[in-house]
Each structure stands twice: as C-alpha cells, then as structure tokens.
Design a protein around this motif. Structure first.
Motif, PDB file in Angstrom:
ATOM      1  N   ARG A 116     -41.922   3.080  26.188  1.00  0.00           N
ATOM      2  CA  ARG A 116     -40.535   2.958  26.601  1.00  0.00           C
ATOM      3  C   ARG A 116     -39.831   1.904  25.761  1.00  0.00           C
ATOM      4  O   ARG A 116     -40.443   0.952  25.322  1.00  0.00           O
ATOM      5  N   LYS A 118     -35.769  -0.169  25.407  1.00  0.00           N
ATOM      6  CA  LYS A 118     -34.447  -0.413  25.966  1.00  0.00           C
ATOM      7  C   LYS A 118     -33.696  -1.335  25.028  1.00  0.00           C
ATOM      8  O   LYS A 118     -34.237  -2.320  24.534  1.00  0.00           O
ATOM      9  N   ALA A 131     -26.267   4.742  25.974  1.00  0.00           N
ATOM     10  CA  ALA A 131     -27.580   5.028  26.520  1.00  0.00           C
ATOM     11  C   ALA A 131     -28.415   5.805  25.508  1.00  0.00           C
ATOM     12  O   ALA A 131     -27.900   6.375  24.532  1.00  0.00           O
ATOM     13  N   SER A 143     -37.607   8.324  30.849  1.00  0.00           N
ATOM     14  CA  SER A 143     -37.496   7.015  30.183  1.00  0.00           C
ATOM     15  C   SER A 143     -38.535   6.811  29.103  1.00  0.00           C
ATOM     16  O   SER A 143     -38.411   5.876  28.317  1.00  0.00           O
ATOM     17  N   CYS A 171     -33.775  -5.550  21.390  1.00  0.00           N
ATOM     18  CA  CYS A 171     -34.498  -4.346  21.794  1.00  0.00           C
ATOM     19  C   CYS A 171     -35.788  -4.775  22.505  1.00  0.00           C
ATOM     20  O   CYS A 171     -36.542  -5.620  21.989  1.00  0.00           O
ATOM     21  N   THR A 173     -39.412  -3.560  24.307  1.00  0.00           N
ATOM     22  CA  THR A 173     -40.433  -2.535  24.525  1.00  0.00           C
ATOM     23  C   THR A 173     -41.403  -3.055  25.579  1.00  0.00           C
ATOM     24  O   THR A 173     -41.194  -4.112  26.178  1.00  0.00           O
TER      25      THR A 173
END
Length: 1013
Positions: A116, A118, A131, A143, A171, A173
């Motif tokens: 994943r 973000k 997104a 996700s 970022c 992870t």
C-alpha cells in the motif's frame, strides 16, 4: 509542463526506453546526498531540476512493518522505497499566474507481494494531490497495489504569481516515508563559478592568491555571500556582493597552508533571499622551501661577569621567494598557547587576590562586612569604586598585552639581533648572539627560528660559560687540640683577591653542632684587585662536649667556587661515678613496685647538671622505670642519693642500663647496667562454681569467689573480665573489687554481686585474668535460678451461698507479697459480663506488703453464678480463686417506693391516676401480672359463706361488700424482656366516700419457672 530535450547519456543514467530502473546504481544512490555544484545550478537553469533529479528518492523515516502488515519480508533493498516513482522529481516550468497546471506521478510496486502507498497532501496552498488511480485514470477500488503494478497520482499546481515555488510530497508506504521534490521555476540568479579550483604548490605559511572573473548568467540580480569551510587555510574576497544580470565581479581566493601537506576545502556560495546554495571544491598543496641555519648551535667564548662575548650565525634562504623570520621562545605554536593560557590563569589569580585584599581593607575601614551582591561597587564609596575600576583596567591592559605578545625569544643573559626581518630569495642574513653572564656558571638556552616556508621552527642551541672572581685564604686547616669547656681562644685568618676583577665575599656559617662556638669579626666584604683582608676569630668552648671538625665556606658573588677553612679539636668535660657497678632487682612480681637506691659522686672540679634515664624503657610498651631525682646539679666533690622504682609490665629478664647525660657536655657519658627477672605465679580458683540458689529477678545477691596463690615469693594481680554484653539479658554480675592482688602463700576473697534479668535457671561464665600470665583466663561459673515475685491469698475460694439479687454483697480477699522485690499485679475476672467485680484492678506490692481486695457479687438472676478471679503477677506465678453465689428474690426493680401508693384526697366518681416504672434487670424475660389481693380475698370470703349451712335462726341480713375494684393497673399483664422497663398506669375510681384502701400484688414468672413469685 516540462519540455523534453535530448542530452548526452551519463554514466549510471536510466536508458531512454526504460521507464523504471530495475536495480539502483551506485551513482544514483550517491546522487541523493550529493552537494550541488555551480554546474548543477547552470544545468537546472537550462533544463530544470528534473533533468538532474536522482532516480532514488530520499527516505526520511522508517516504520515497523509488523504494525502495518503481515507481509514483513521484502525483496526491495532497505535504501530504496518499496514503490519507485516516475518521475522522481516534478517540475512546472512554464506557467501563468492564477492558472492551473497538472502532472502525473506513477508509482510501481517493486516488491513481490501486494503493498500500500499513500501520498499526503502538501503543506502549501498552491499544490494539491488527487486520490490514487490506475494508469488508465480510473479510481482504485482497493487500497493495495499488486506486485509489479502501477498506481498514479495527479499533482495540481495553482500559482498566484510567477516566482519560484518548492514543496516536498511526502509518500508513505508500509515500511518507510520518502519525499518527492516538486518545483515551479521562477527567476533565479546563477554565478558561473567552476566546480573545482586547484592552487599551485605553495610554500608553508605563505599566501597564494587566485583571481576569478565571475558572471551572473541567471535571470535576476544576484545577492551572494562567500564562505570557506576552513578559514585558517582558505579565504575568499569579497565576502558578499551584488551582481546584476549579465554583469561580472572579481573574486579573489587565497590559500595559506600551515604545514607541508595536501589541503582540501569548499567554497560555499549562498544566494541571499533564497535557500539556493552551491559548493566549489578547493584543493591545494603546501611544501617546505630550503631555508636553514648555517650552524645548529652557537658556542660563545667564556666571559667575565659584567663583561660580554659575541658570535654570529647565518640564516640562508635558497628558495625563489622572499621569506620573513622571527626568533621565538617555544618550539611549536601549541606550546606558545599553553604558556599564554598559564599566564592568563596567573593574571586572573593575581587579580582575584588583589580584589580580595581591596575588599578586606574596605571592610576594615567600615567595620562591617561588605555585601556580596555589591560586586560592581555601585553601593561603595567613590574612592573604593575608583580603586576597583583602576585595578580592573590594569589587568585588562595586562591581558591585552599578553594576547598581543608574539612570544619572541627573551633571555636575561642572551641577546639576538635582529629579532625579525625578511630575507630575499637566494640570499642570507647574519644574526648576532651576545652573551652577558651575571654569575659564574654554565649557560644553555634554545632559540627557535620561525620562518615562512618551513612548517617546523628551526632550533638554535646556545652554550657559553660565565667566569667569576677568584680569591684565596692564608690557611685551609687548623688543628686546635684539646680545649677545656668554657675556655676562650682567638685566631686570625686572611682572605686575598687573586683575580682580575673585584671580589665580593660572604661567610657561610655551617649548620653543625659546634659552629656556634666560633665568632668572626666580619662576615662579608669587598676586595679590589690584589687587595686582602685579615679576620679575627674568637672561640668559646661552651657548646657540646667532644671532638669537633668544622668547615667554614666563603662565598664569592658571581662565582660557584667557594673557599673552605677547616677547624678541628676536642672539648672535654667533668668526671663522675656511682657506688655500684650493677643495679640488681632480682626476682620481681608482675606490675608490683620494686625500688633500689644508689649514690652518684661528682669527682671533677666543675659543677655538672646531670640527667638520668633508662633509654630502653618505653621503647615498645609504657614506661616501667621511675628515677627520683632524674635531674639535678652536683657541685664539685658532692654526692646524690638516687632511687630507682620499677613496675614491670613485661614477663622477661631485664638487661637495661641507666644512662647519665650532662647538660652542656653530652649524652650517654656513663651507662650503669640494670638486671631483673619478672615472673607470674600460678593462681587457682578454689570454688569452680558460685551457687546462688533461688534469686528474685533484678534483686542483687552476693557470694564469694576464693583465689589461691601457693607461690612463696611472688604476688599476682587479678582482674575480673568484663561480662559479655550478649549475656546481660540473662543476668549481670559485678566483682567487688574488680581488680586486686593475691599475696604470696595466701587466699583472696572476691565478692561477686549477681542480678538475674531473666526467669529460669542460668549458668554464666565468670573469667579472671592474671596480669602478665600467658595462660588462658581462670574460669568459674555463676549458677542460680531466677524467680519472680511470690504472692499469697487469704482464701483459695470464695462462696457467697444464697444471695439476694441486685444487691452488692462484699467478701474480703487479702493478698500478700512474700518476696524481696516489688510485685506488679493485675486482677481480672474470667467472664466478660461477670456479676462479680473487684475494687482493685492492678497495682504494685512492695516487699512483704499486703492489700485487701473487696470482691463484690451483684447477681441479676435466681440461678447459681460462677466465675474465676485471676491474679496476673508480672514475672511471677499467676493465682486463681473460684467464685460462686446463688441468686434469690426477684430481679425487678423500681425507683419508687411501692409499699404504699397514696393518691391523696379526690372526689367520688372521678378518676385519679399515677405512674410507676418497673425495670427487669435480669437476664431472662418475665411475665408480669397484677392481682388485686383485696378483691380476691372478698371473693373467697363470699364463696365460703354460700357453702356454709344456715343455722335455722333468723336474724338481720348483713349487707355484702362490693366486688368492684377501686384501683386497677393498666396494663394488668405483660411479658417484660430482659434489660428493659415498663411504665404502669395506676387508676383509682370510687363511688363512695371515705378512705379507700386495697392491696395490689405483682406476680412475676420466669418463662421456664412453674410457679409465680
């Protein structure tokens, strides 16, 4: 959007046909932390930061994978994020104010399992991130991203003006947090410095300059500042400046090495107003040049005191540059700094001492202590403030002078000229060294030549000799022979100057026993060339007795040579003797006094002050000998009786001596032998046990311990050893006397007073030590039975028999203390709610004292009451007396007198009433019933008349008495619980006049009783 341009492929760059790099290269990893070069800024100005962006983003934080996922194993290197971005840097190059620009960022999962990712919203109002989407632009439905799959984010840029923007996209992870730089290019200033600058080989401590012409190739004016990483080696000028677009500026770089080695550094270029910086690599090499001394040492000719000698040495410069030099006192700059620090510390200590002295003087003048807070003197008088200010200014100037001092070579006897200067290339200079001695001695010193072109200072060793004055004496030794004490003698001695300069001399008196008997007419003086001086010497033999050998020295100022003159001879004193050859004490007892008397004779013609002592006495133990008189004065031909006392504290044979010292003559002039033999007799204890029998606790008892001495000649001293503190809790004992003696062939009785401290039988060891005996201490035992106080009672049991309830019935119990010690006691009854009590609960009975105890029985029921009276005797035997009594009567009680209840006068047909209270003090419930005995008797009387037959006679019929009661009780019947009371209402009502009287009875019945009472 960023434009694409074709550039030459660099080593380690990503091929154009590949979107991602499968494995990061060493150049890519190093590019993450590399400092920007000027060429980097030029490349960014031409193609943008994205053209030089590293392929590996910077990791700023790591996480514990166990907190985020169950897949904790990864094939991705720890220095590389799990997701690889493309591009690794986002650049917005062409944009307009208030416009909107977008750009996509792709992330590929480089792991072999689903992961994943973000992207956090940037902390900037001008950038935002959408997104996650798939590469086709559709929103993700889950996700996680599969292994080797891509995910895309869209970065939206909304500028407000055309300027430079910069933000980091964070970022996250499952394993780490990394950043992707986002730039929006605006106007910027760039100076075209080279990436690397190398200085040519430079002489040590010399300064090499390099001048650059730098141009502003940016798009706005450049406000810059220049700094170097090591200012002591590299320098840059000007330190800051302003350059318009397209203009140039001259920059001078300097290289000043301190040692012969290679040097590297950095020139940091800071563009003011921005966080833009670039770094220029600086390199330089230093080397030593050929500068040397013509000779490493200088040996100057010997010189007389106050005269001088000189010698020259050359400093040669065989290099191609001029060099400066100066003479220093220390070998290295580090040693100079250590000396400077030491001197600064001394100055601070001196300043503190002077300030403390000034404060003390100020306190003495004012007769009161100064205020510690008044350190600046703001509350002090003007004179004190001025003195403090002058003191601080003085030491401020001294410290400043010390810091400015070059630490050049200085010496009180050597001078170097010139101290500093400059030597042209391929030339030399002469240096003159001057020597001026102040004393006759060997002189050595070292000066260090500090010269440009050499990293180490060149040492110059300087040696020379100082020559002092020369003189002589008429004789150097004189034998005086035998001299009588207190006699006077005179001699002469001449001193001559045998040198070429004036001579100052001084007599050195030796610190020896016989030096003070000599007296010189002069002890110092000055002699010109070829002059002499005769000295008169007086000798008075009033000092120590015996041979002497004294050497007197004459010190010549400025010379280490000393003239010596020897005097030797012998001083004799008085004669004397004793009337015995040996002092024999014979066999003596340990620690007992023994004495001898001897006679001392003075056979000389002069008086003598004598002192007597035994030198061996007190060497290892306390003194054992006493001499009376130990000192005195004997006139010629007189005699003195001397008594010597000996108290031996050591079992041994004595081979000592009596020493005679004569004041002013000498010590140990005569030694008289002393002999004696000290022994200890054998002592035995006649009774091995000291019996005491039964002993009351803490009451003293005394018995005797018998010591027997069978020796016919020797006495002995005994001492009862102190009791072991750990046994005092059982019993304590005391010997009377604790120390004593046992005469020869006799017995000695020692009283032992023992006090028991704990009940029961005990046996305590009693030990005696015999003074001087090496055998174990004599031992006996104290045997006793420790008991507590004894009490006796007049009755073994107390019985009351039938006893009326609720009434105190007293019996007397006499308790007597039959012991020799006080008897503390406590009395209690066994039952907590006993119907018996005593008037004495506790107390202390003195020895043989008695006390009467009143035992009281107050019963609350018509049963047999039993209890036990216990007497607890502290540390003694406890006593018990049984108690018993039989209750009689009733347990009902009323405060009112119920024999007659008088209502007084009242009207007919009118009720009158009174209240009475009945209390059940018993322990069982009772049924109460009121009976009008008068009415009951009338009923029985009427019944008897009806049953009696008529006698046939007619007579007048008698009027029958009324059966209606005049008095009634409400309630008439009730059950009364124990320990409660009831209030009865007595009501009277009569229809007839006259005196009304009735007898009321209250019947009681305990629930289990068969008959009422």
């Amino acid at each position: 959007m960023e434009g694409t341009t074709k550039k030459k492929k660099k080593a380690g760059a990503t091929p154009s046909h590949m979107k991602y790099v499968t494995k990061p290269t060493r150049h890519m990893l190093a590019a993450v932390e590399a400092k920007p070069k000027p060429s980097t800024l030029l490349a960014e100005l031409a193609g943008g930061p994205a053209s030089l962006a590293p392929q590996i983003p910077k990791i700023i934080e790591f996480f514990n994978m166990e907190d985020n996922t169950t897949q904790t194993e990864s094939i991705v290197d720890i220095n590389v994020p799990l997701f690889q971005p493309f591009p690794a840097q986002v650049l917005f190059k062409e944009y307009d104010a208030f416009g909107v620009c977008t750009q996509q960022i792709f992330f590929r999962n480089n792991d072999n399992v689903c992961r994943r990712i973000k992207v956090l919203q940037p902390d900037s109002p001008y950038f935002e991130v959408s997104a996650a989407r798939d590469p086709k632009g559709e929103e993700l439905k889950q996700s996680t991203v599969g292994a080797g799959m891509e995910v895309v984010f869209i970065v939206k840029f909304k500028p407000q003006e055309v300027r430079e923007y910069k933000v980091d996209l964070v970022c996250r992870t499952e394993r780490e947090k990394f950043v992707i730089p986002v730039y929006a290019m605006g106007p910027r200033a760039v100076l075209d410095f080279p990436d690397d600058i190398t200085f040519p080989a430079t002489a040590v401590k010399n300064t090499m300059e390099k001048t650059l012409i730098v141009r502003n190739v940016g798009t706005c004016e450049a406000h810059f500042s220049l700094t170097t990483s090591d200012d002591s080696v590299f320098g840059a000028s000007p330190a800051d400046g302003l350059v318009e677009v397209g203009q140039t500026v001259m920059v001078t770089l300097t290289f000043t090495p301190k040692s012969a080695s290679d040097f590297t550094g950095e020139l940091m270029i800071q563009y003011n107003g921005t966080d833009q910086m670039s770094y220029v690599s600086l390199q330089g090499t230093a080397e030593n040049v050929e500068v040397f001394l013509s000779a490493p040492s200088v040996n100057l000719e010997p010189a007389y005191i106050s005269l001088s000698s000189q010698k020259t040495v050359k400093v040669c410069n065989k290099s191609e540059i001029p060099v400066r030099f100066d003479w220093r006192a220390f070998h290295t700059p580090e040693e100079e700094e250590e000396e400077r620090s030491r001197l600064l510390l001394e100055l601070e200590q001196m300043q503190q001492l002077e300030e403390d002295k000034l404060n003390e003087e100020f306190d003495m003048d004012n007769h009161e202590p100064s205020n510690p807070e008044d350190s600046d003197g703001s509350l002090s008088p003007p004179a004190v403030r001025a003195a403090r200010a002058a003191l601080r200014q003085k030491y401020r100037h001294l410290k400043h002078a010390l810091m400015e001092d070059d630490m050049q070579f200085t010496h009180e006897n050597y001078e170097i000229k010139p101290m500093s200067g400059e030597i042209w290339a391929n030339s030399e200079i002469e240096v003159t060294v001057t020597f001026r001695p102040d004393i006759s001695a060997e002189y050595k010193s070292t000066a260090y030549l500090d010269v440009i072109g050499r990293d180490e200072r060149l040492p110059l060793w300087i040696n020379s000799t100082g020559v002092g004055p020369k003189a002589g004496l008429t004789f150097d030794s004189l034998d005086l022979g035998d001299l009588f004490i207190n006699s006077m003698h005179r001699y002469e001695l001449t001193i001559e100057n045998r040198g070429d300069i004036a001579c100052d001399w001084e007599l050195i008196i030796p610190d020896t026993p016989f030096a003070d008997i000599f007296s010189f007419s002069e002890t110092s003086g000055s002699l010109s060339v070829d002059a002499s001086k005769t000295l008169s010497i007086a000798l008075c033999s009033t000092s120590n007795l015996g041979e002497f050998n004294e050497v007197f020295e004459f010190k010549l100022h400025g010379s280490d040579e000393r003239l010596k003159c020897q005097f030797k001879g012998n001083i004799i004193g008085p004669t004397f003797h004793f009337d015995v050859d040996t002092i024999d004490f014979g066999l003596i007892s340990y620690e007992f006094l023994h004495n001898k008397n001897i006679m001392l004779y003075n056979t000389s013609e002069i008086p003598m002050n004598y002192s007597l002592c035994v030198p061996q006495d007190g060497a290892f133990v306390k003194k054992e000998f006493s001499i009376e008189p130990s000192t005195g004065t004997l006139e010629p031909g007189q005699q003195q009786n001397v008594q010597i006392d000996l108290i031996s504290t050591t079992v041994k044979q004595y081979e000592y001596s009596l020493r005679v010292d004569v004041e002013g003559v000498g010590e140990n002039l005569l030694s008289l032998p002393i002999i004696a033999e000290c022994k200890v007799p054998k002592i035995v204890i006649k009774n091995k046990e000291v019996p005491y029998g039964d002993c009351f606790i803490r009451f003293p008892y005394t018995e005797e311990l018998i010591l027997v001495n069978d020796d016919p000649d020797l006495s002995a001293k005994y001492e009862v050893i102190a009791q072991d503190p750990s046994t005092t809790m059982i019993a304590s004992y005391e010997a009377i006397p604790p120390v004593g003696s046992v005469p020869p062939n006799s017995e000695t009785k020692v009283k032992i007073k023992a006090i028991g401290e704990k009940l029961g039988n005990f046996r305590l060891p009693l030990m005696l030590s015999i003074a001087g005996s090496v055998e174990p201490p004599l031992q006996s035992s104290i045997v006793a039975n420790c008991i507590g106080p004894k009490l006796s009672l007049s009755h073994t049991a107390i019985k009351w028999g039938p006893t009326t309830c609720l009434i105190d019935n007293v019996r007397d119990l006499i308790m007597t203390n039959d012991s020799e010690i006080p008897a503390p006691f406590k009395i209690f009854l066994k039952n907590a709610r006993s119907k018996f009590r005593v008037d004495v609960r506790d107390g202390v009975l003195s020895p043989r004292e008695s006390v009467v105890i009143h035992v009281i029985a107050c019963l609350d029921d018509t049963i047999v009451h039993k209890d036990q009276l216990h007497v607890i005797v502290s540390e003694g035997d406890n006593l018990m007396v049984p108690l018993s009594a039989k209750g009689m009567g009733t347990t009902l009680y009323s405060h009112e007198d119920l024999k007659v209840i008088d209502f007084g006068s009242t009207f007919t047909n009118q009720q009158c009433q009174k209240y009475i209270t009945i209390e059940n003090k018993g322990r069982r419930p009772q049924s109460l019933k009121w009976i009008n005995q008068t009415i009951k008797d009338r009923i029985l009387s009427n019944a008897g008349k009806k049953n009696k037959p008529e006698d046939g006679k007619k007579g007048k019929k008698k009027k029958s008495e009324s059966l209606d009661p005049v008095f009634i009780v409400n309630p008439s019947e009730i059950e009364l619980p124990p320990r409660t009371h009831i209030r009865f209402n007595l009501i009277g009502h009569s229809k007839h006049k006259g005196l009304m009287s009735e007898r009321l009875l209250l019947e009681t019945k305990v629930l289990k009783d068969k008959q009422a009472r």
